[in-house]
Motif scaffolding. Structure first.
Motif, PDB file in Angstrom:
ATOM      1  N   ASP A 133      44.376  33.272  52.108  1.00 41.98           N
ATOM      2  CA  ASP A 133      45.261  33.690  51.009  1.00 41.98           C
ATOM      3  C   ASP A 133      44.711  34.921  50.285  1.00 41.98           C
ATOM      4  O   ASP A 133      43.505  35.005  50.030  1.00 41.98           O
ATOM      5  CB  ASP A 133      45.384  32.561  49.981  1.00 41.98           C
ATOM      6  N   GLU A 169      41.010  32.801  48.924  1.00 41.29           N
ATOM      7  CA  GLU A 169      40.206  31.787  49.625  1.00 41.29           C
ATOM      8  C   GLU A 169      40.784  31.607  51.029  1.00 41.29           C
ATOM      9  O   GLU A 169      41.898  32.033  51.310  1.00 41.29           O
ATOM     10  CB  GLU A 169      40.238  30.438  48.904  1.00 41.29           C
ATOM     11  N   ASN A 196      41.768  28.461  53.571  1.00 40.25           N
ATOM     12  CA  ASN A 196      41.941  27.007  53.623  1.00 40.25           C
ATOM     13  C   ASN A 196      41.793  26.568  55.070  1.00 40.25           C
ATOM     14  O   ASN A 196      42.617  26.923  55.913  1.00 40.25           O
ATOM     15  CB  ASN A 196      43.351  26.625  53.146  1.00 40.25           C
TER      16      ASN A 196
HETATM   17 MG    MG Z   1      44.294  27.921  47.129  1.00 42.20          MG
END
Ligand code: MG
Ligand code: ADP
Length: 475
Positions: A128, A144, A146
């Protein structure tokens, strides 16, 4: 949107009201749906998922940057997951003070001790970003990555249909054609199917590990449906179910409810409260120690921690994973914003002092996932004030606050009044990979997730209704 016609559009309330109704109906017809908070385990009543009225313009160069770097992020997550020394060294400070990460790390240790059985790796991640101006041009900055339960690949596959339609109805034909197509769920299902095929047992199923309250089930169903189209059966089980009806046979094959599981796909288990009892932890350990392909396996889960993200930004660390590939290192590093360790010592002291002096420039992040955990502004001073001289500060990392430009838009959310807000967007790219032994058989960027929230909100999860699903309008 950039042009004058669009500004006029944004101001005409009658037209906006009409378009909002069209958008909601379009969301329903295309299946951009969520169950209701009050009845998360029933599809008798559903509503449209939060969505923006208009798509958001994204410079082409940024979009291409995100796609290009995604395969490197896949490689990076995969390599870190295969590097126990690195994980041990990097996470030592975090696990000394953070019980949840310590518990995950303990599972990782046990798996290593017993020896990893499965040589098939399956990664479905999402990196992101926000973007801001840097030296005169916009550049993606990673929020970050994921590696665990990266969601919205299903609903994001449908979102462009709504925004194209809205722009058509609004008479913006040319813009409607600039909305990027998106098929992440298809790409994710393709990777899961490949892992299932490599596992090599025709009757085995793909098991989604799910929450008690399944209000975002319709997002997951899109991936399930793609698997069923390929004659791959899927089942949905909670940790409790695995605990009650799961076992390993002599070859460490995983059976749940008498069905052999080829792939365990975790869509739950990233937060401490997801493990309601010791039985849930035992179930996680059993799955990790099984022959089933885990998505992600425990080491890939740990590779996605915020502490790893912070350490990757230190000089020389990316080079460990991309030796002799300076261009790749440069490409990945270009997406980093400032990240700072709060470990004990001079460097950590300096970061604490910096955060206390100018808290509005930073985000303080505990080692948690799932939204709503980050600390901003004055609260940074309060939290750091308490922990600054103790090891407890090592449970956090410090990050530069990205300052994206805002764009006016409307968020459509059930029961909420329609009003124009200045919005900021977060653009995620879905990565998939399948590794067999040391060979990467799949390494792709399979689509994007655009989320847009009012610029006044620090956090922006679609689940909480703070952000709406959006589409990319390339310019
Ligand atoms: Mg997030
Ligand atoms: P989580 O694991 O809880 O999703 P994130 O790191 O993604 O944690 O942060 C949650 C949200 O907070 C993001 O979606 C974004 O809106 C905001 N955020 C996080 N980091 C930053 C940052 N460095 N600058 C600006 N906003 C941020």
């Amino acid at each position: 949107m950039a042009d004058g016609v669009q500004n006029e559009l944004l101001m005409s309330t009658t037209l906006i009201d009409e378009l909002a109704e069209v958008a909601k109906d379009s969301a329903f017809t295309h299946g951009i749906l969520m169950r209701l908070g009050k009845s998360p385990n029933s599809s008798e009543e559903v509503t449209y998922a939060p969505i923006t009225l208009f798509p958001t313009p994204v410079p082409r160069a940024l979009f291409l940057q995100g796609i290009a770097v995604q395969t490197h992020y896949n490689t990076l997550m995969n390599k870190i997951s295969q590097d126990p020394d690195f994980l041990e060294e990097v996470l030592a400070s975090t696990i000394s003070v953070d019980d949840f990460t310590a518990r995950l790390f303990e599972i990782h240790r046990q798996v290593l001790k017993k020896g990893r059985l499965q040589s098939i790796g399956l990664g479905l991640n999402r990196s992101d970003y926000m973007w801001e101006q840097e030296n005169g041009h916009a550049s993606l900055k990673q929020i970050e990555i994921n590696t665990f339960a990266a969601s919205f690949g299903g609903l994001a596959s449908r979102t462009p249909n709504v925004h194209r339609h809205i722009l058509q109805v609004a008479g913006q034909l040319e813009d409607s054609q600039r909305i990027i197509d998106n098929k992440p769920a298809l790409g994710q299902a393709k990777a899961v199917a490949k892992a299932w095929e490599l596992y090599g047992s025709k009757g085995a199923v793909v098991m989604f590990v799910v929450a008690d309250k399944q209000f975002n089930i319709l997002d997951q169903r899109v991936i399930e449906n793609e698997l069923w189209k390929g004659n791959i059966a899927t089942i949905r089980k909670r940790f409790e179910d695995v605990s009650e009806s799961g076992c390993l046979d002599g070859d460490k094959r995983l059976f749940v409810d008498h069905q052999e599981v080829a792939v365990v796909y975790f869509r739950h288990g990233e937060m401490p409260h997801h493990y309601k009892s010791e039985k849930a932890w035992d179930a996680r350990l059993m799955m990790e120690c099984s022959l089933a392909v885990k998505c992600p396996d425990i080491s890939t889960h740990l590779a996605g921690t915020k502490k790893v993200q912070q350490v990757l930004s230190q000089p020389g660390v990316l080079e460990r994973f991309f030796p002799d590939q300076p261009q790749v290192v440069e490409q990945v590093r270009a997406t980093f914003t400032g990240l700072y360790s709060l470990d004990m010592g001079a460097e950590g002291d300096k970061a604490v002092a910096m955060a206390l002096a100018t808290p509005d420039r930073f985000v303080l992040k505990p080692e948690r996932e799932g939204g709503g955990n980050n600390i901003y502004g004055q609260e940074i001073c309060e939290v750091l004030g308490k922990v600054k001289n103790s090891a407890a500060r090592m449970a956090y990392i410090l990050m530069d606050k990205i300052q994206p430009e805002s764009t006016p838009n409307y968020l459509l959310r059930m029961g909420k009044p329609l009003k124009m807000s200045n919005c900021v967007s977060e653009l995620g790219f879905f990565g998939t990979y399948v590794r067999h032994g040391k060979v990467m058989l799949i390494n792709d960027c399979v689509g994007y997730l655009m989320r847009t929230k009012s610029s006044g909100n620090s956090e922006g999860s679609v689940d909480s209704g703070m952000a709406g699903l959006d589409s990319v309008l390339l310019f």
